[in-house]
Scaffold this motif. Structure first.
Motif, PDB file in Angstrom:
ATOM      1  N   UNK A   1       0.791  -1.147   0.000  1.00  0.00           N
ATOM      2  CA  UNK A   1       0.000   0.000   0.000  1.00  0.00           C
ATOM      3  C   UNK A   1       0.858   1.245   0.000  1.00  0.00           C
ATOM      4  N   UNK A   2       1.880   1.040   0.611  1.00  0.00           N
ATOM      5  CA  UNK A   2       2.772   2.163   0.589  1.00  0.00           C
ATOM      6  C   UNK A   2       3.183   2.417  -0.828  1.00  0.00           C
ATOM      7  N   UNK A   3       3.297   1.349  -1.458  1.00  0.00           N
ATOM      8  CA  UNK A   3       3.696   1.479  -2.844  1.00  0.00           C
ATOM      9  C   UNK A   3       2.571   2.145  -3.623  1.00  0.00           C
ATOM     10  N   UNK A   4       1.374   1.803  -3.348  1.00  0.00           N
ATOM     11  CA  UNK A   4       0.258   2.375  -4.056  1.00  0.00           C
ATOM     12  C   UNK A   4       0.156   3.842  -3.713  1.00  0.00           C
ATOM     13  N   UNK A   5       0.380   4.209  -2.480  1.00  0.00           N
ATOM     14  CA  UNK A   5       0.302   5.616  -2.087  1.00  0.00           C
ATOM     15  C   UNK A   5       1.465   6.333  -2.752  1.00  0.00           C
ATOM     16  N   UNK A   6       2.617   5.734  -2.720  1.00  0.00           N
ATOM     17  CA  UNK A   6       3.761   6.375  -3.327  1.00  0.00           C
ATOM     18  C   UNK A   6       3.522   6.488  -4.829  1.00  0.00           C
ATOM     19  N   UNK A   7       2.913   5.454  -5.375  1.00  0.00           N
ATOM     20  CA  UNK A   7       2.626   5.489  -6.803  1.00  0.00           C
ATOM     21  C   UNK A   7       1.576   6.543  -7.094  1.00  0.00           C
ATOM     22  N   UNK A   8       0.570   6.663  -6.302  1.00  0.00           N
ATOM     23  CA  UNK A   8      -0.487   7.663  -6.488  1.00  0.00           C
ATOM     24  C   UNK A   8       0.147   9.042  -6.307  1.00  0.00           C
ATOM     25  N   UNK A   9       0.953   9.207  -5.288  1.00  0.00           N
ATOM     26  CA  UNK A   9       1.594  10.507  -5.048  1.00  0.00           C
ATOM     27  C   UNK A   9       2.503  10.833  -6.215  1.00  0.00           C
ATOM     28  N   UNK A  10       3.181   9.812  -6.630  1.00  0.00           N
ATOM     29  CA  UNK A  10       4.088  10.034  -7.762  1.00  0.00           C
ATOM     30  C   UNK A  10       3.285  10.377  -9.002  1.00  0.00           C
ATOM     31  N   UNK A  11       2.192   9.665  -9.247  1.00  0.00           N
ATOM     32  CA  UNK A  11       1.402   9.960 -10.431  1.00  0.00           C
ATOM     33  C   UNK A  11       0.720  11.309 -10.288  1.00  0.00           C
ATOM     34  N   UNK A  12       0.303  11.703  -9.070  1.00  0.00           N
ATOM     35  CA  UNK A  12      -0.299  13.022  -8.876  1.00  0.00           C
ATOM     36  C   UNK A  12       0.780  14.061  -9.123  1.00  0.00           C
TER      37      UNK A  12
END
Length: 167
Positions: A1-12
């Motif tokens: 999930x951290x990865x998903x949050x990091x990925x979402x943050x990164x994509x944002x």
């Protein structure tokens, strides 16, 4: 999930950067379009001023050509006047020499007339003297004749100058 949050943050973050880039490019495009319109208007104004300047240059060229023609005409008239002035000076010089020769002839003629008048005076005096001597000779002859003339005749009395009639 951290990865998903990091990925979402990164994509944002990538999306924000992309939106920022899109907005920036859009602003640059609007700025370029407005500058292009201004430049086009400025180019049009400069083209009009160039056309106007070309027109002025053409009129100035025509004026310069007209002035050059007038200058050429004035040079020609100056040349002809200079030539005529030279001719007039030449004619004046010849007239002055003719005048001088005429004055010389006048003085020579005056001297000749004076000489002739002097000679005429001398001849006149000589003629008067000759006339006087001839008259004297005639009177002497008449006196010699009067001594022998018959005074009873009227012609003889007239010739001898006797006014009284003989008795």
């Amino acid at each position: 999930m951290k990865l998903a949050v990091a990925l979402v943050c990164l994509s944002v973050a990538v999306m924000v950067v992309m939106i920022y880039q899109a907005v920036r490019q859009e602003m640059n495009l609007r700025d370029l379009k407005s500058r292009m319109v201004e430049n086009a208007a400025e180019v049009k104004r400069k083209e009009e001023s160039i056309v106007e300047t070309k027109g002025k240059i053409q009129t100035l060229k025509q004026d310069v050509l007209a002035v050059n023609k007038k200058v050429d005409a004035l040079w020609e008239t100056k040349k002809t006047k200079t030539n005529s002035e030279a001719e007039f000076k030449k004619n004046l010089a010849s007239c002055n020499t003719e005048k001088a020769s005429a004055e010389n002839k006048k003085t020579e003629t005056g001297e000749a007339i004076k000489k002739l008048q002097d000679e005429q005076e001398v001849a006149k005096k000589k003629a008067e003297e000759d006339i006087k001597s001839l008259k004297q000779q005639i009177l002497d002859r008449d006196k010699a004749i009067c001594a022998f003339v018959d005074t009873t005749k009227e012609e003889a009395r007239k010739l001898c100058g006797i006014t009284e009639t003989p008795k």
